[in-house]
Enzyme design. Structure first.
Site, short mmCIF file in Angstrom:
data_model
loop_
_atom_site.label_atom_id
_atom_site.label_comp_id
_atom_site.label_asym_id
_atom_site.label_seq_id
_atom_site.Cartn_x
_atom_site.Cartn_y
_atom_site.Cartn_z
N CYS A 41 -19.24 22.39 -14.64
CA CYS A 41 -19.62 21.00 -15.16
C CYS A 41 -19.03 20.54 -16.54
O CYS A 41 -18.69 19.64 -16.58
CB CYS A 41 -21.24 21.16 -15.26
SG CYS A 41 -21.71 22.79 -16.07
N HIS A 102 -23.93 18.66 -22.10
CA HIS A 102 -23.24 19.90 -21.69
C HIS A 102 -21.64 19.80 -22.38
O HIS A 102 -20.94 20.34 -21.67
CB HIS A 102 -23.46 20.41 -20.66
CG HIS A 102 -23.39 21.97 -20.38
ND1 HIS A 102 -22.91 22.44 -19.20
CD2 HIS A 102 -22.98 22.97 -21.26
CE1 HIS A 102 -23.00 23.91 -19.28
NE2 HIS A 102 -22.95 24.20 -20.73
#
Length: 544
Positions: A41, A102
């Site tokens: 990710c 993130h």
């Protein structure tokens, strides 16, 4: 201009009931060779937002730290990187990010927010600055907790043994030692034992939190409230900004362990908890589409739906799979080259502009969103840096027959594992693997027993000659081509290796954001809404 539906680990789930995602595909354009720039990710999202391979921005590691490990780490998307949100904001768009980020938070203090979404072109943020993890729900499938508990327990046992040995030696007069080292070793042993007991709770408070712009609203999160809060936030953003141009990036927390699912979706799917979670996410997509309808925005909104990588095959307990599956495609999340880790869903819908029901099999990339939305918004793609994405609009409209990507590079951390060549005149897509992970156990299709396959070291194979596949005929990458079976083997190899050399000449050294110094927990960078380390607050009480 765009409501982007990005989420982890949902890839080719033909048997889940997803009517709303299916409706998007039927009403829009479906990309069947849509490729993420990384198989995890953090680097994939960096590439998506900047239109550049993550190795260019330094959003990679060279030591196995594949993603950002802590909210309180100093690594993150560098401030000198330009996101498409920043360009659209400069063109007068309201820009919002709701959900998972993130990509880092702080650099030098707990409040500098140097990597925060609001410093990267978004003027509204609501969501997790970090990522949902198994550790947020004390799952057996753990990212950090179990490893830290084991290390702390081992150190406790060592120091306890030292303390007992010193006590025995002192009492029997066999070791001439004062009581000071005995007391200190015993004290440290007690602290380590307490640390091993409380480390799980500390991780939950450190990483599993919600923010609104620069303010923490929940620490730790109340998971059963999160889905309604996100939907409420999406509806509020759309209603506030419906009279002007807007960009909304909805980054779902779904289809990622610990598969937090509301009670009314539990047990609905034939595919267990993972299927339940997929169906809840599909319902959320439907709620967002309904809001667009009610606000009269459907025909003026370009919607893009994708994933940042493939399903995580190693997320498995016993015979139960919690990380999804990748259909006919080999490999999965964390594998830099195999299709299962990087071939993801891609759907664009714009009623009245894009042809409904069109299917495009040309190679495309998540990085293509950057130049596509920038040019749609009347902005200019930066000329002071390499942009690896290509404008998709001619392909989506049907005015171009082929993708502008002749070559795509496939990285695992900072290591080039594979490359694909779209030989347009032959209608062929070749895939060359230079490095592949060693699957465990032998004959398996993933690195079971590990969290993720490695990118380097003893557990990868370097191929000489490289492995060659014809994805046009063999998308599952099951038939390795050789000089004996493929007449143009050497010509393909020479052309791809020349393209790799040309690509590598465009790279410049940059600090690696995910290496050890930028990816360790630093207490002074930890966001905390109470006196540290008692980080607890509930500042908004959302839907009941």
């Amino acid at each position: 201009i765009s409501g982007n539906r990005d989420r982890d680990n949902m890839l080719h789930l033909h048997h889940s009931w997803t009517p709303n995602i299916d409706r998007l595909a039927e009403d829009g354009v479906k990309l069947t060779q849509h490729i993420s720039a990384a198989s995890l990710c953090t680097p994939s999202r960096a590439a998506f937002l900047t239109g550049r391979y993550p190795v260019r921005s330094g959003m990679v590691s060279s030591i196995g730290y594949r993603v950002l490990q802590w909210t309180g780490a100093s690594g993150g998307l560098p401030t000198n990187e330009t996101t498409f949100a920043k360009i659209l904001k400069e063109k007068g768009y309201a820009t919002g990010l709701i959900g998972k980020w993130h990509l880092g938070l702080n650099c030098e203090s707990a409040s500098d927010h140097c990597h925060h979404p609001l410093h990267h072109g978004f003027d509204h943020f609501y969501g997790m600055p970090f990522s949902l993890m198994g550790d947020c729900a004390h799952w057996e499938l753990s990212e950090k907790r179990v490893n830290l508990e084991q290390k702390l327990n081992f150190l406790f046992q060592v120091l306890a043994l030292v303390a007992l040995t010193l006590v025995a030696g002192k009492l029997t007069h066999l070791i001439p030692v004062s009581w000071t080292p005995v007391i200190w070793s015993a004290l440290w042993a007690v602290l380590l034992l307490a640390g091993s007991y409380f480390v799980g709770a500390l991780i939950v408070h450190a990483d599993c939190l919600l923010m609104r712009n620069h303010t923490i609203t929940e620490q730790p999160m109340r998971f059963q409230k999160t889905t309604p809060l996100i939907l409420q936030e999406v509806a509020s953003f759309l209603k506030r900004n419906k009279h002007g141009p807007f960009l909304l990036f909805v980054s779902f927390l779904h289809v990622h362990i610990p598969l937090i699912t509301m009670e009314n979706f539990l047990g609905k799917s034939l595919h267990g908890l993972y299927g339940d979670n997929v169906e809840e996410m599909d319902w959320m997509v439907g709620q967002i589409l309904d809001t667009l309808d009610m606000e009269g925005l459907t025909n003026s909104t370009l919607i893009y739906f994708t994933s940042d990588h493939g399903g995580s095959l190693e997320n498995q307990l016993g015979r139960t799979q919690y990380g999804g599956w990748n259909g006919i495609y080999k490999g999965g999340k964390g594998m830099g080259g195999w299709e299962g880790g990087i071939r993801v869903p891609g759907i664009f819908r714009w009623p009245g502009v894009l042809p409904a029901g069109q299917v495009i099999g040309e190679p495309t990339s998540l990085m293509d969103v950057f130049p596509t939305v920038v040019q749609l918004a009347g902005g200019e793609v930066p000329q002071d840096r390499v942009i690896d994405g290509q404008d998709l609009l001619p392909l989506l409209l049907g005015t171009a027959q082929h993708s502008d990507h002749e070559f795509l590079m496939h990285y695992c951390e900072g290591f080039l594992h594979a490359a694909r060549w779209h030989q347009r005149d032959k209608g062929t897509t070749w895939k060359v693997h230079f490095v592949t992970p060693v699957f465990q156990p032998e004959g398996a299709g993933a690195c079971y027993g590990r969290k993720v396959c490695p990118c380097f070291g003893e557990k990868v194979l370097h191929h000489d000659p490289p492995l060659l596949f014809d994805l046009s005929r063999d998308p599952s990458e099951t038939h390795v081509l050789t000089p004996a079976s493929e007449p143009v083997f050497y010509q393909v190899m020479e052309r791809v290796q020349r393209a790799v050399r040309e690509h590598q000449r465009t790279l410049s050294p940059v600090p690696l954001q995910l290496d050890r110094l930028g990816n360790i927990w630093r207490p002074w960078l930890q966001p905390c809404c109470g006196p540290f380390p008692l980080c607890w607050c509930l500042r908004e009480d959302g839907p009941q």
